[in-house]
Design an enzyme around this catalytic site. Structure first.
Site, PDB file in Angstrom:
ATOM      1  N   LYS A 161     -16.973   0.571  -1.521  1.00  0.00           N
ATOM      2  CA  LYS A 161     -17.862   1.330  -0.645  1.00  0.00           C
ATOM      3  C   LYS A 161     -19.317   0.940  -0.886  1.00  0.00           C
ATOM      4  CE  LYS A 161     -16.623   5.540   0.028  1.00  0.00           C
ATOM      5  NZ  LYS A 161     -16.294   6.921  -0.358  1.00  0.00           N
TER       6      LYS A 161
ATOM      7  N   CYS B 244      13.544 -21.520 -11.429  1.00  0.00           N
ATOM      8  CA  CYS B 244      14.672 -20.862 -10.761  1.00  0.00           C
ATOM      9  C   CYS B 244      14.884 -19.442 -11.281  1.00  0.00           C
ATOM     10  CB  CYS B 244      15.944 -21.692 -10.896  1.00  0.00           C
ATOM     11  SG  CYS B 244      16.487 -21.898 -12.591  1.00  0.00           S
TER      12      CYS B 244
ATOM     13  N   GLY C 263      -8.505   9.359  -1.225  1.00  0.00           N
ATOM     14  CA  GLY C 263      -8.237  10.737  -1.622  1.00  0.00           C
ATOM     15  C   GLY C 263      -7.918  10.940  -3.089  1.00  0.00           C
TER      16      GLY C 263
ATOM     17  N   SER D 239      13.993 -27.412 -14.913  1.00  0.00           N
ATOM     18  CA  SER D 239      13.895 -26.200 -14.109  1.00  0.00           C
ATOM     19  C   SER D 239      13.598 -25.048 -15.069  1.00  0.00           C
ATOM     20  CB  SER D 239      15.204 -25.957 -13.361  1.00  0.00           C
ATOM     21  OG  SER D 239      15.105 -24.766 -12.622  1.00  0.00           O
TER      22      SER D 239
ATOM     23  N   HIS E 248      15.477   0.273 -13.423  1.00  0.00           N
ATOM     24  CA  HIS E 248      16.429  -0.814 -13.202  1.00  0.00           C
ATOM     25  C   HIS E 248      16.830  -0.905 -11.733  1.00  0.00           C
ATOM     26  CE1 HIS E 248      20.511  -2.492 -13.014  1.00  0.00           C
ATOM     27  NE2 HIS E 248      19.990  -3.370 -13.848  1.00  0.00           N
TER      28      HIS E 248
ATOM     29  N   ARG F 131     -20.355  10.202  -4.069  1.00  0.00           N
ATOM     30  CA  ARG F 131     -18.987   9.781  -3.706  1.00  0.00           C
ATOM     31  C   ARG F 131     -18.475   8.712  -4.646  1.00  0.00           C
ATOM     32  NH1 ARG F 131     -17.836  10.621   2.009  1.00  0.00           N
ATOM     33  NH2 ARG F 131     -19.670  11.506   2.985  1.00  0.00           N
TER      34      ARG F 131
ATOM     35  N   MET G 169      -9.937  10.232  -5.770  1.00  0.00           N
ATOM     36  CA  MET G 169     -11.052  10.634  -6.640  1.00  0.00           C
ATOM     37  C   MET G 169     -11.994  11.580  -5.892  1.00  0.00           C
ATOM     38  SD  MET G 169     -11.688   7.202  -8.779  1.00  0.00           S
ATOM     39  CE  MET G 169     -11.967   6.253  -7.334  1.00  0.00           C
TER      40      MET G 169
ATOM     41  N   ARG H  95     -15.477  -1.049   5.815  1.00  0.00           N
ATOM     42  CA  ARG H  95     -14.730  -1.945   4.931  1.00  0.00           C
ATOM     43  C   ARG H  95     -13.730  -2.703   5.788  1.00  0.00           C
ATOM     44  NH1 ARG H  95     -11.440   3.088   2.388  1.00  0.00           N
ATOM     45  NH2 ARG H  95     -10.462   3.584   4.337  1.00  0.00           N
TER      46      ARG H  95
ATOM     47  N   TYR I   1       8.755 -27.302  -7.034  1.00  0.00           N
ATOM     48  CA  TYR I   1       9.469 -26.364  -6.161  1.00  0.00           C
ATOM     49  C   TYR I   1       9.674 -25.021  -6.838  1.00  0.00           C
ATOM     50  CZ  TYR I   1      13.762 -27.325  -8.828  1.00  0.00           C
ATOM     51  OH  TYR I   1      14.691 -27.438  -9.826  1.00  0.00           O
TER      52      TYR I   1
HETATM   53  C1  PEP Z   1      16.706 -17.870 -16.043  1.00  0.00           C
HETATM   54  O1  PEP Z   1      16.937 -17.635 -17.217  1.00  0.00           O
HETATM   55  O2  PEP Z   1      15.582 -17.770 -15.519  1.00  0.00           O
HETATM   56  C2  PEP Z   1      17.794 -18.283 -15.167  1.00  0.00           C
HETATM   57  C3  PEP Z   1      17.582 -18.661 -13.936  1.00  0.00           C
HETATM   58  O3  PEP Z   1      19.045 -18.178 -15.687  1.00  0.00           O
HETATM   59  P1  PEP Z   1      19.880 -16.818 -15.749  1.00  0.00           P
HETATM   60  O4  PEP Z   1      19.103 -15.769 -15.054  1.00  0.00           O
HETATM   61  O5  PEP Z   1      21.183 -17.129 -15.082  1.00  0.00           O
HETATM   62  O6  PEP Z   1      20.018 -16.629 -17.210  1.00  0.00           O
END
Ligand code: PEP
Ligand code: MG
Length: 901
Positions: free
Chosen positions: A22, A856, A100, A788, A451, A91, A102, A335, A876
């Site tokens: 602000k 991955c 809203g 990877s 989880h 303010r 603060m 803003r 990748y």
């Molecule tokens: C990892 O550990 O990031 C992975 C891709 O293998 P996993 O989750 O199967 O252990």
């Protein structure tokens, strides 16, 4: 001396860290010469200093005096003077907007004397006394922590006594009485007199705003919005202008485009004779901007021209608060406006078409998070609904199904073709199969990092959690809802909306979102299916931005897919390959028995038989996968999990053997099995005999898997296909492990190649998912054709904790305590785990400068983490099929940001 105070004329819009959003924008508007009431901003530094020491820094008091005198000189009026007093508002204003959350105090400077001065200067006694009673009320509540009900009760009593229903119908003498009553309330509940000294009012209000940074609701909001707890808020002290000075005054909020749909054309609400909070409080019906044009053409014209100017200046949708005081327009705030996901995509491409921004910039105006929201199915607006309760919207989407109280029920019913909602008090890792099978997940406990929530988001599954009104009895399989009488069972259908947190009884119609239709069936089909111009503009905008992201991004996007179905989904959504095909899933179900035979084999002949039984099954899997992925790379990871996942549970089997023995019915095979289970039992299986360790020590396993891959590839080649497997070894810690595994892989490839006459020179690489691998990556690279990064295991092993254990226990607490900004399983911990990735990349490239490297772990689909993976130089990211479009968009954004830096 630190500079804690900036006049509005000193700052600019890029100082949000210091002046808050602000403050920075008020400064920018002042710089642009727009009509902003004079004032100054107390910096976030000052707030942090106050929060750290519990005391207002002395320098702050001094600088406030200087700034205040500057404002007073400019206006020729003095704060709280007995004649024509200057009044100010105080303010809050943090770097990120926290609507809203603060505090704000208006009309600072009024006291028993200046109220008369205000009455004389404004010529409106009623207005002056109303402003004074509002000050005491707001000050009492926010600065002195007095329960607001005391004031509203007194106000209601006064209205009743005077026989009126609206605040503004109270006459002057009633307001004067109310002021005295309010002062008595302050005295009674705060133990002090309402401060008459204007400067004390200002200082106390400033401190209250500082303190409001740490209220519980502010904490909760920041956690939800991922705003760090250590930023602090700035405080804006601004000359009061009044929208409640009669029919030629008023106050309003407007947007330069519609923030909810993204439609072009201004949009706003105006309230005649009202002060700021009246607009949002919804006391009276608001007017439109068109109404304002009729009421006050001059102010309207000025406002329109300022809106146009601001949008050109910010080159984005702006949201504006303004007040008209007796025909004079004042700008109180602007803003870059918050907007829905749909509006974000539409506005970004509109601005490109208006030549206000480039396509690259447009890409920075949308996010993977927003795209995700647009991909979830929606409840059909035309469907009727019966709301049971509302809880935490943990993973967006709309899901309908029968209630399933446990895993088995969820799995078996979904196999029968029923859609189910898994309803649990809370979930734990054992619930995974049920979560996979269910259309959605509903829990009574747990927040956004529980989880259930984390896993559901990863899977793109609708989830509502922390629904405390639910009383789940998993044993009796009943569900009650506090305050309602029905008892629900597995025969009842519920519907959950993961975008709003709503839980409905009974069926609510669900439809694919227009963007999902686009991603599944392409632009032409999506345009045909769209019911209106808004939707057509939206899918066109998404298509343009996705294509631009694909053009500019450097990161390739692959998918984690173990089945042909998953692989097909991934390709439809634009995946360029499979970055992780986990093969262990291919050994579960009915095939578990064959793996057990392999584990139990006591002779070469038994082992050969077990392997021979598995080979055609595994080969069949790969043939299908190669067929689906024809022409595209597919990284096949050899088996990774510990042995016990293929064996019966130790405790259950021990009990069975003991009971059978007691009954004299003991099967010797069970006894033998128990001995093996006992022998292979591990205290920490995740750190035990798994991954390459298992592959190297279990005779025949590598050979089986590689033969299946190689023979499947040959079959495809014979059929004219184009398979591109890349063989990946998990859990490498030492180059020697990889060397030994690689020798065996190459041996089999050679054998199959010779036998078939096809060249099978597939790349062989490894996962980097242990700190030792990252640290010794330069050596490991000698034996690897690619890396990877397995950031799931790398997060666990870098921190030294197991996901299954910590997610349900202390992750939430750690976020509250600021040890984690967000869960490290959601967004990669850049400093720690990211440091390991960086080491791995640098080490690997020092040996092989052009080696292919990707990620991955689940972070491969997380918008924020993707930016890091781009910067660290990966080639990748690989993520769940559902997240592929998000990863494409984010990879494009990362490339654009990189270019801009
Ligand atoms: C990892 O550990 O990031 C992975 C891709 O293998 P996993 O989750 O199967 O252990
Ligand atoms: Mg792993």
């Amino acid at each position: 001396m630190p500079k804690y105070v900036y006049r509005f004329s000193e700052g600019d819009k890029d100082q949000k860290d210091l002046l808050g959003g602000k403050g920075a924008n008020l400064a920018e508007m002042t710089r642009l010469g727009l009509p902003v009431p004079p004032g100054f901003t107390i910096t976030t530094d000052a707030c942090r200093a106050y929060l750290a020491s519990g005391e207002v820094p002395e320098e702050l008091s001094v600088q406030v005096t200087t700034a205040l005198r500057g404002v007073e000189e400019e206006l020729g009026r003095e704060l709280g003077a007995a004649e024509d007093p200057l009044l100010v508002s105080v303010r809050s204003g943090a770097k990120f907007s926290m609507p809203g959350m603060m505090e704000t105090v208006l009309n600072i400077g009024l006291n028993d004397a200046s109220v008369k001065g205000l009455a004389a200067a404004s010529g409106d006694e009623r207005f002056a006394w109303d402003s004074y009673r509002r000050l005491i009320q707001m000050f009492g509540k926010t600065v002195l922590d007095i329960d607001g009900d005391h004031f509203s009760d007194a106000l209601d009593a006064k209205k009743a006594a005077r026989g009126v229903s609206m605040d503004y119908e109270l006459p002057v003498d009633a307001l004067q009485e109310l002021v005295e009553e309010y002062k008595a309330i302050v005295k009674e509940h705060a133990g002090i007199d309402f401060p008459q000294d204007p400067r004390s009012q200002l200082d106390m209000a400033t401190e209250a705003v500082f303190r409001s940074w740490n209220t519980e609701r502010a904490h909760i909001y920041r956690r939800r919005e991922k705003i760090p707890h250590d930023l602090g808020t700035a405080v804006n002290v601004c000359t009061m202008v009044f929208g409640n000075m009669g029919e030629t005054s008023g106050t309003g909020v407007c947007f330069t485009r519609d923030p909810s749909t993204g439609r072009t054309g201004v949009y706003g609400d105006y309230l005649v004779n009202a002060q700021g909070e009246d607009v949002v409080a919804g006391i009276r019906n608001t007017l439109s901007l068109a109404d304002l044009e009729r009421l006050d053409k001059a102010s309207y014209d000025e406002l329109r021209s300022i809106m146009h100017r601001l949008e050109t200046h910010y080159r984005d949708l702006c949201d504006i608060e303004f007040t008209i005081e007796r025909g004079k327009l004042w700008m109180l705030q602007t803003r870059v406006g918050k907007r829905t996901a749909a509006a974000a995509f539409r506005v970004a491409t509109q601005l490109v078409d208006e030549k206000l921004i480039t396509m690259d910039e447009a890409l920075t105006r949308v996010s993977g998070e927003q795209l995700t929201q647009l991909m979830f199915p929606q409840f059909d607006d035309n469907s009727s609904r019966d709301l049971l309760t509302r809880a935490m919207p943990a993973s967006p989407g709309a899901a309908v199904g029968y209630i399933a109280f446990d895993n088995d029920e969820a799995v078996s019913r979904s196999q029968k073709g029923d859609s189910v909602i898994l309803v649990r008090r809370e979930t734990n890792p054992d619930d995974l199969p049920g979560m996979v099978a269910a259309a959605g997940v509903l829990t009574a406990r747990g927040g956004k990092t529980s989880h259930a929530a984390v896993v559901a988001r990863g899977m793109g599954k609708t989830c509502v959690c922390g629904a405390e009104a639910l009383e789940v009895d998993a044993v009796a399989k009943t569900l009650r809802i506090a305050g309602r009488k029905e008892v629900l069972t597995s025969e009842d259908v519920i519907a959950i909306d993961g975008t709003t947190g709503e839980v409905f009884l009974g069926e609510v119609g669900v439809v694919d979102s227009p963007v999902m239709t686009y991603l599944r069936r392409g632009l032409d089909e999506a345009l045909k299916a769209a019911g209106d111009d808004d939707t057509r503009e939206l899918v066109t905008a998404v298509d343009r931005l996705m294509r631009h992201a694909d053009e500019v991004r450097r990161l390739e996007v692959r998918a984690n897919a173990d089945t042909p179905d998953d692989a097909r989904h991934a390709i439809h959504r634009g995946a360029q390959g499979v970055g992780l095909c986990r093969t262990e899933h291919m050994f579960l179900g009915e095939r578990k028995q064959f793996v057990q035979n392999l584990i139990l084999a006591s002779s070469d002949a038994e082992r050969e038989a077990a392997l021979a039984a598995l080979l055609p099954l595994q080969k069949g899997d790969f043939i299908q996968m190669f067929e689906t992925m024809n022409g595209k790379p597919m990284t096949v990871r050899l088996i990774d999990p510990p042995l016990h996942e293929f064996l019966p549970d130790l405790t259950e089997l021990s009990i069975k053997v003991a009971v059978d023995r007691e009954r004299g019915e003991l099967d010797p095979a069970d006894e033998e099995l128990l001995a093996v289970v006992r022998k292979s039992h591990e205290a920490n299986p995740m750190l035990g005999l798994r991954g390459v360790r298992l592959l190297l020590t279990m005779p025949g396993l590598i050979e089986l898997q590689v033969r299946a891959i190689a023979e499947a590839a040959v079959e495809r080649l014979k059929a004219g296909g184009d398979p591109h497997p890349e063989i990946m070894i998990p859990l490498i810690g030492s180059v020697r492990e990889l060397q030994l595994a690689r020798e065996r892989v190459e041996h089999v490839l050679q054998e199959v190649s010779q036998a078939s006459g096809y060249a099978l020179d597939f790349p062989v690489g490894c996962m980097i998912e242990l700190p030792r691998a990252a640290v010794t990556a330069a050596h490991i690279a000698e034996e690897a054709d690619f890396f990877s990064f397995g950031t799931n295991d790398l997060t666990q092993t870098t921190w030294g904790f197991s996901r299954d254990d910590v997610e349900g226990s202390f992750v939430g607490r750690y976020i509250d305590d600021g040890i984690f900004g967000v869960s490290p399983f959601e967004t990669v911990d850049v400093d720690g785990v990211g440091g390991m990735v960086r080491l791995g990349v640098e080490g690997g490239r020092s040996t092989k400068p052009t080696m292919k490297m990707g990620v991955c772990g689940e972070h491969g689909g997380d918008p924020e983490s993707i930016g890091f993976f781009h910067r660290v130089g990966l080639d990748y990211v690989s993520c769940s099929p559902f997240r592929v479009p998000v990863a494409r968009l984010e990879a494009g954004r990362a490339a654009v940001k990189d270019k801009a830096e």
